[in-house]
Design an enzyme around this catalytic site. Sequence first.
Site, PDB file in Angstrom:
ATOM      1  CB  SER A  88     -23.886  21.376  -2.853  1.00  0.00           C
ATOM      2  OG  SER A  88     -22.483  21.436  -2.774  1.00  0.00           O
ATOM      3  CE1 TYR A 147     -23.962  20.658  -8.756  1.00  0.00           C
ATOM      4  CE2 TYR A 147     -22.266  21.666  -7.391  1.00  0.00           C
ATOM      5  CZ  TYR A 147     -23.213  20.686  -7.594  1.00  0.00           C
ATOM      6  OH  TYR A 147     -23.438  19.733  -6.617  1.00  0.00           O
TER       7      TYR A 147
HETATM    8  N1  NAP Z   1     -20.794  13.956  -4.748  1.00  0.00           N
HETATM    9  C1  NAP Z   1     -20.605  15.135  -4.141  1.00  0.00           C
HETATM   10  O1  NAP Z   1     -19.497  15.468  -3.737  1.00  0.00           O
HETATM   11  C2  NAP Z   1     -21.779  16.048  -3.920  1.00  0.00           C
HETATM   12  C3  NAP Z   1     -21.584  17.143  -3.048  1.00  0.00           C
HETATM   13  C4  NAP Z   1     -22.634  18.006  -2.821  1.00  0.00           C
HETATM   14  C5  NAP Z   1     -23.848  17.793  -3.429  1.00  0.00           C
HETATM   15  N2  NAP Z   1     -24.012  16.735  -4.276  1.00  0.00           N
HETATM   16  C6  NAP Z   1     -25.327  16.562  -4.907  1.00  0.00           C
HETATM   17  O2  NAP Z   1     -25.799  15.255  -4.580  1.00  0.00           O
HETATM   18  C7  NAP Z   1     -26.756  14.864  -5.557  1.00  0.00           C
HETATM   19  C8  NAP Z   1     -26.477  13.423  -5.992  1.00  0.00           C
HETATM   20  O3  NAP Z   1     -25.249  13.386  -6.685  1.00  0.00           O
HETATM   21  P1  NAP Z   1     -24.193  12.200  -6.528  1.00  0.00           P
HETATM   22  O4  NAP Z   1     -22.986  12.771  -5.921  1.00  0.00           O
HETATM   23  O5  NAP Z   1     -24.823  11.032  -5.920  1.00  0.00           O
HETATM   24  O6  NAP Z   1     -23.826  11.945  -8.056  1.00  0.00           O
HETATM   25  P2  NAP Z   1     -24.116  10.696  -9.036  1.00  0.00           P
HETATM   26  O7  NAP Z   1     -23.600   9.446  -8.445  1.00  0.00           O
HETATM   27  O8  NAP Z   1     -23.579  11.150 -10.356  1.00  0.00           O
HETATM   28  O9  NAP Z   1     -25.697  10.609  -9.085  1.00  0.00           O
HETATM   29  C9  NAP Z   1     -26.485  11.499  -9.816  1.00  0.00           C
HETATM   30  C10 NAP Z   1     -27.873  10.907  -9.924  1.00  0.00           C
HETATM   31  O10 NAP Z   1     -28.704  11.845 -10.621  1.00  0.00           O
HETATM   32  C11 NAP Z   1     -29.348  11.186 -11.687  1.00  0.00           C
HETATM   33  N3  NAP Z   1     -29.559  12.107 -12.797  1.00  0.00           N
HETATM   34  C12 NAP Z   1     -28.643  12.890 -13.399  1.00  0.00           C
HETATM   35  N4  NAP Z   1     -29.190  13.532 -14.432  1.00  0.00           N
HETATM   36  C13 NAP Z   1     -30.491  13.154 -14.471  1.00  0.00           C
HETATM   37  C14 NAP Z   1     -31.571  13.456 -15.323  1.00  0.00           C
HETATM   38  N5  NAP Z   1     -31.436  14.295 -16.367  1.00  0.00           N
HETATM   39  N6  NAP Z   1     -32.772  12.869 -15.091  1.00  0.00           N
HETATM   40  C15 NAP Z   1     -32.913  12.010 -14.054  1.00  0.00           C
HETATM   41  N7  NAP Z   1     -31.935  11.677 -13.216  1.00  0.00           N
HETATM   42  C16 NAP Z   1     -30.723  12.235 -13.431  1.00  0.00           C
HETATM   43  C17 NAP Z   1     -28.420  10.037 -12.087  1.00  0.00           C
HETATM   44  O11 NAP Z   1     -29.162   8.958 -12.638  1.00  0.00           O
HETATM   45  P3  NAP Z   1     -29.188   8.536 -14.208  1.00  0.00           P
HETATM   46  O12 NAP Z   1     -27.826   8.822 -14.764  1.00  0.00           O
HETATM   47  O13 NAP Z   1     -29.542   7.086 -14.161  1.00  0.00           O
HETATM   48  O14 NAP Z   1     -30.268   9.365 -14.780  1.00  0.00           O
HETATM   49  C18 NAP Z   1     -27.869   9.618 -10.724  1.00  0.00           C
HETATM   50  O15 NAP Z   1     -28.751   8.689 -10.112  1.00  0.00           O
HETATM   51  C19 NAP Z   1     -26.665  15.888  -6.687  1.00  0.00           C
HETATM   52  O16 NAP Z   1     -27.732  16.805  -6.564  1.00  0.00           O
HETATM   53  C20 NAP Z   1     -25.346  16.603  -6.413  1.00  0.00           C
HETATM   54  O17 NAP Z   1     -25.356  17.917  -6.901  1.00  0.00           O
HETATM   55  C21 NAP Z   1     -23.004  15.854  -4.527  1.00  0.00           C
END
Ligand code: NAP
Length: 262
Positions: free
Chosen positions: A139, A152
């Site tokens: 991130s 985080y």
């Molecule tokens: N959105 C942002 O602004 C942003 C910015 C920078 C970085 N990121 C990073 O991008 C990545 C994806 O996040 P996102 O924004 O797409 O959020 P999201 O829509 O909440 O997706 C998170 C994903 O991680 C999975 N997950 C969470 N806990 C888990 C566990 N214990 N075991 C297996 N799978 C798990 C969830 O699937 P299940 O719930 O089905 O398990 C879901 O598919 C993350 O690493 C986040 O830190 C996001």
Amino acid sequence: MPSYTLITGASSGLGLALAEALARRGRNLILVARRRDALESIASELAQRFGVQVLFRLCDLGKPLQISGLLLELEEGDWHIDLLINNAGRGYAGPFLEQDWMHELEQLEVNMLALTRLCHALGKRMALQGGGQILNVASVAAFHPGPWMSSYYASKAYVLHLSEGLREELRHYGVRVSVLCPGPTRTAFFRSARMNVSRLERSAWMMNADQVALFTVRALEKNQPLIIPNWRNRLLATLPRLTPRWLMRKLAGRITQPFTKR
Ligand SMILES: NC(=O)c1ccc[n+]([C@@H]2O[C@H](COP(=O)([O-])OP(=O)(O)OC[C@H]3O[C@@H](n4cnc5c(N)ncnc54)[C@H](OP(=O)(O)O)[C@@H]3O)[C@@H](O)[C@H]2O)c1
């Protein structure tokens, strides 16, 4: 033998967008997450639309035993995985001392330990296969401290540093490692992190997951080491190098705290 891309956290958000962008390019997929319903429907939709093989495996990456089960299955199935995307991640906003310790632990397990373990196990297999590619999702938070979301931000700094270190090490085995550092992206992340981003929602800074995924897939094809979509995010990533650490801590607190107020 067909080759596969394994994507963690593929049931929503960025993982889902990456799965779609890669299926569109003809890649077979293994999707990993916890929610069966979501994975089942995503797998059948992507397979139908793009004519690729899409498998899914349920695994709670916060539970080391479930990761052992997944790795055993992958080894026994002798799947040829040539791209690993460690995307799954958790975040919890709010004062550190008020956090539920089990949430903190889950976040560190998923963001750091599970990711490192998959790099280790699948990196080894890729080395034996003669090559492969790994993308770890960090991130822009990786570049500076994040008061009120400290662990985080620290976990993402770990992902950034691990990935850059592994890039140098694993290239000797033909394994290319990249790290993605997105800025704010419209996904379910903020809701599950209990963050209030209503003001950010309306700003041009917030990207759509599809935009981030397309940018990322193109960058991966060029084997870019550090992938930061959007000039605003690249500026934010540069800021800590130009700013004294004491000032960066204060600024980071000013930026992060409003988002953590519910
Ligand atoms: N959105 C942002 O602004 C942003 C910015 C920078 C970085 N990121 C990073 O991008 C990545 C994806 O996040 P996102 O924004 O797409 O959020 P999201 O829509 O909440 O997706 C998170 C994903 O991680 C999975 N997950 C969470 N806990 C888990 C566990 N214990 N075991 C297996 N799978 C798990 C969830 O699937 P299940 O719930 O089905 O398990 C879901 O598919 C993350 O690493 C986040 O830190 C996001």
